[in-house]
Design an enzyme around this catalytic site. Structure first.
Site, PDB file in Angstrom:
ATOM      1  N   GLU A  70       0.879  -1.301   0.058  1.00 56.16           N
ATOM      2  CA  GLU A  70       0.108  -0.036   0.350  1.00 56.16           C
ATOM      3  C   GLU A  70       0.710   1.451  -0.067  1.00 56.16           C
ATOM      4  O   GLU A  70       0.497   2.470  -0.516  1.00 56.16           O
ATOM      5  CB  GLU A  70      -0.387  -0.139   1.252  1.00 56.16           C
ATOM      6  N   HIS A 139     -10.014  -6.685   9.772  1.00 51.49           N
ATOM      7  CA  HIS A 139     -10.654  -5.901   8.567  1.00 51.49           C
ATOM      8  C   HIS A 139     -12.201  -5.413   8.821  1.00 51.49           C
ATOM      9  O   HIS A 139     -12.780  -5.830   7.370  1.00 51.49           O
ATOM     10  CB  HIS A 139     -10.127  -7.373   7.414  1.00 51.49           C
TER      11      HIS A 139
END
Length: 337
Positions: A70, A139
């Site tokens: 990322e 998550h």
């Protein structure tokens, strides 16, 4: 012409229409073009939940698969934005912001200010947020308040398919960095959405339901919980007004304050942890700027201050539901000085 499509389809359509309109718009992220170049049929996965599926073949060379890094691809998207592109980067889960946060809050968010207004960074970072998918603590978080805290970022949280399309098109055309947060449990929820392209301005809340007894400000998926609670409360003679901010930075304070001045009561529904959350921010501003109108203390309906549980039964308890919203409204309405 409007027809019923899902939240997922509305986002896909917004991307396709903007990529068709503007060749500088590119899409990048993990698995956006998953499978390309591998043996067998060449296909694109379309991200972890298939939101960008179909765009890979429509726009050759403009839907980019990235490494599982990322920091690398968000940084690349920000750099591309400063160089004249309009990238839409998919940060798979909002929880992964920790990996690339420096690029977002120390770079992209500050370029316009540090360069005296001469630099623009038209990057959109799409990301999933929220609990309910049994995806566990790493998550499932609701971290909109972290991005909202950063000056220079715009933060968008559509609650339905119509808003998702219009707000995403507005985000792509905006010259500032935008965090576009999609609640993962909304992807399969359908609504009437026009086929043509349209935009929804930032900083304009939607009054989902008019009411006179209490103002409910709900964010993202919590708008549906508020609507369910309002229907239940109506049978008890309590008339709730529901406000969906749509964007939390900028926030439409005028609409919220005007509503509270009319109803005298506030309930804020926010799935996030309660400390330093959007719920506490909204309650604080209302307490400061509309104190004389309040007939009861603001009530907050939030998740507990704990990581999101993995166990089904515990996760269900973690997420605010319509009954908790209704109970909070009743507390506000029945409160006596």
């Amino acid at each position: 012409m409007a027809r019923s499509i899902t939240y997922r389809e509305a986002i896909n359509e917004a991307l396709a229409q903007e990529m068709e309109r503007d060749s500088s718009v590119i899409v990048m992220g993990e698995d956006n073009a998953g499978g390309a170049g591998s043996p067998g049929e060449e296909d694109a996965w379309g991200g972890v939940l298939g939101v960008t599926k179909g765009l890979y073949h429509q726009f050759p060379g403009r839907v980019l698969d990235t490494p599982i890094s990322e920091s690398a691809f968000v940084g690349a998207a920000i750099g591309a934005a400063t160089g004249g592109m309009r990238p839409v980067a998919e940060l798979m889960f909002i929880d992964f912001m920790g990996v690339c946060f420096d690029q977002i809050f120390n770079q992209a968010a500050k370029f316009r200010y540090m360069f005296g207004g001469k630099a623009v960074t038209p990057v959109v970072i799409r990301t999933m947020w929220g609990a309910g998918l049994r995806a566990a603590a790493q998550h499932s978080q609701s971290l909109l308040s972290v991005f909202t805290h950063i000056p220079g970022l715009k933060v968008v949280a559509p609650s339905n398919a119509y808003d998702a399309k219009g707000l995403l098109i507005q985000s792509i055309r905006d010259d500032d960095p935008v965090i576009f947060a999609e609640h993962k449990l909304l992807y399969d929820v359908a609504a009437e959405v026009p086929e043509e392209s349209y935009t929804i301005p930032f900083g304009e809340a939607n009054i989902v339901r008019d009411g006179s007894d209490v103002t409910i400000v709900a964010i993202g998926r919590m708008v549906a919980m508020a609507q369910e609670a309002a229907a239940q409360l109506a049978s008890s003679g309590i008339d709730a007004e529901i406000i969906d901010p749509r964007t939390v930075s900028p926030m439409d304070w005028d609409t919220i304050l005007e509503s509270v001045e009319n109803t005298g009561r506030l309930v804020v529904v926010d799935e996030a942890n309660p400390r330093c959350s959007l719920a506490t921010d909204i309650a604080a501003v209302v307490a400061q700027d509309a104190f004389s109108s309040l007939m009861a203390p603001p009530q907050l309906v939030t998740g507990p201050h704990t990581p999101v549980p993995f166990a089904d039964s515990l996760e269900d308890l973690f997420i605010p539901d319509a009954q908790r919203v209704a109970n909070a409204v009743k507390t506000a309405v029945e409160w006596k000085r």
